[in-house]
Design a protein around this motif. Structure first.
Motif, short mmCIF file in Angstrom:
data_model
loop_
_atom_site.label_atom_id
_atom_site.label_comp_id
_atom_site.label_asym_id
_atom_site.label_seq_id
_atom_site.Cartn_x
_atom_site.Cartn_y
_atom_site.Cartn_z
N ARG A 47 1.09 -1.26 0.39
CA ARG A 47 0.02 0.27 -0.30
C ARG A 47 0.68 1.20 0.23
N TYR A 48 1.76 1.02 0.71
CA TYR A 48 2.18 2.35 1.03
C TYR A 48 3.85 2.67 -0.23
N LEU A 49 3.65 1.92 -0.74
CA LEU A 49 4.72 1.56 -2.37
C LEU A 49 4.05 3.48 -3.06
N LEU A 105 -8.86 -10.03 -7.35
CA LEU A 105 -10.15 -8.88 -7.45
C LEU A 105 -9.28 -7.97 -7.17
N ALA A 106 -8.18 -7.41 -6.92
CA ALA A 106 -7.09 -6.76 -7.18
C ALA A 106 -7.07 -5.56 -8.97
N ILE A 124 -5.64 -2.67 0.07
CA ILE A 124 -7.18 -2.97 1.16
C ILE A 124 -7.70 -4.28 0.65
N TYR A 125 -7.94 -5.07 -0.34
CA TYR A 125 -8.62 -6.31 0.33
C TYR A 125 -8.25 -7.24 1.02
N LEU A 126 -6.43 -6.96 1.21
CA LEU A 126 -6.05 -7.92 1.80
C LEU A 126 -6.05 -7.86 3.04
N VAL A 182 -16.30 -0.81 0.94
CA VAL A 182 -16.37 -2.00 1.17
C VAL A 182 -15.99 -2.47 2.13
N ALA A 183 -14.31 -2.94 1.71
CA ALA A 183 -13.32 -3.14 2.08
C ALA A 183 -12.97 -2.65 3.67
N GLY A 184 -13.83 -2.09 3.87
CA GLY A 184 -13.57 -1.25 5.47
C GLY A 184 -14.73 -1.78 6.03
N LEU A 185 -16.05 -2.26 5.64
CA LEU A 185 -17.24 -3.16 6.10
C LEU A 185 -16.48 -3.90 6.28
N VAL A 186 -16.75 -4.96 5.31
CA VAL A 186 -15.69 -6.28 5.48
C VAL A 186 -15.34 -6.31 6.87
N GLN A 187 -14.24 -5.36 6.24
CA GLN A 187 -12.82 -5.70 8.14
C GLN A 187 -13.66 -5.43 9.38
#
Lengths: 212, 10
Positions: A47-49, A105-106, A124-126, A182-187
């Motif tokens: 993510r932080y690349l 998915l990404a 984000i997905y992972l 959406v990913a944050g919701l799942v998480q």
């Protein structure tokens, strides 16, 4: 920066500090999933690349570096220094079952088909499922130490607070990113069962023990 | 929402 985001970041930071302190003070990483920690390290490094391409703020850069470095330190502590205490037998979640679908998915659903953006989306997905090996470990052993519960509570709260931040930003700044939301919701949903046990048991001084 | 993909969050 609004209050929800700041609290979310702080909660995330507190989680990492609790984890490192637990390992360091007890000289043991028992009850901690090394697989989840590996996933988190993958999440932060992919993510932080954008540390190399985009400057947001000193705060932003500082936090990114802290997350990357502490995740590497944690892996080192678990796999080298305190390796003998690592719960190998119970930490058996197959992380490729999370990494590969997140990658596919990404590649399919992203904001822009560039390497850096696909990797951001992958992270984000992972991240949304990275805690599963840890929850799996807790369910296998049937219990968690209080300190591990505090760690999980702080870590779970962080994305929950980000959800409030996204609601705020939607109304105040007309800004939203569906992928993150959406990913944050799942998480956050993945933590719900744990949150319930934490509030009803750990906060009342009991050990987090799963019903047999 | 603008289609810039700078991520200002962590």
């Amino acid at each position: 920066m609004n209050i929800f985001r700041l609290l979310g970041d702080l909660s995330h930071l507190v989680a990492i500090i609790i984890l490192l302190l637990k390992i360091w003070k007890t000289r043991s990483c028992a009850g901690i999933s090394g697989k989840s920690q590996i996933l988190f390290a993958i999440v932060y490094t992919t993510r932080y690349l954008d540390l190399f391409t985009t400057y947001v703020s000193t705060y932003n850069t500082f936090m990114k570096l802290v997350f990357i470095m502490t995740s590497i330190v944690t892996i080192f502590l678990m796999n080298a220094k305190f390796k003998a205490t690592y719960d190998h037998n119970h930490d058996t979640f197959r992380i490729e079952f999370l990494i590969l679908p997140a990658l596919v998915l990404a590649l399919l659903i992203n904001n822009e088909f560039t390497i850096i953006e696909v990797l951001w989306t992958f992270s984000i997905y992972l991240e949304s499922v990275a805690i599963l090996p840890q929850l799996f470990l807790v369910s296998k052993t049937g219990e968690a130490e209080s300190i591990t519960s505090h760690y999980l509570f702080a870590l779970g709260s962080y994305r929950g607070l980000y959800l409030l931040n996204w609601v705020y930003r939607y109304y105040a700044e007309d800004h939203y990113d569906l992928i993150a939301i959406v990913a944050g919701l799942v998480q956050t949903i993945l933590y719900c069962d744990f949150f319930y046990l934490y509030i009803t048991k750990v906060l009342k001084g009991k050990k987090l023990q799963l019903p047999a | 929402q603008t289609l810039e993909t700078t991520h200002d969050e962590l």
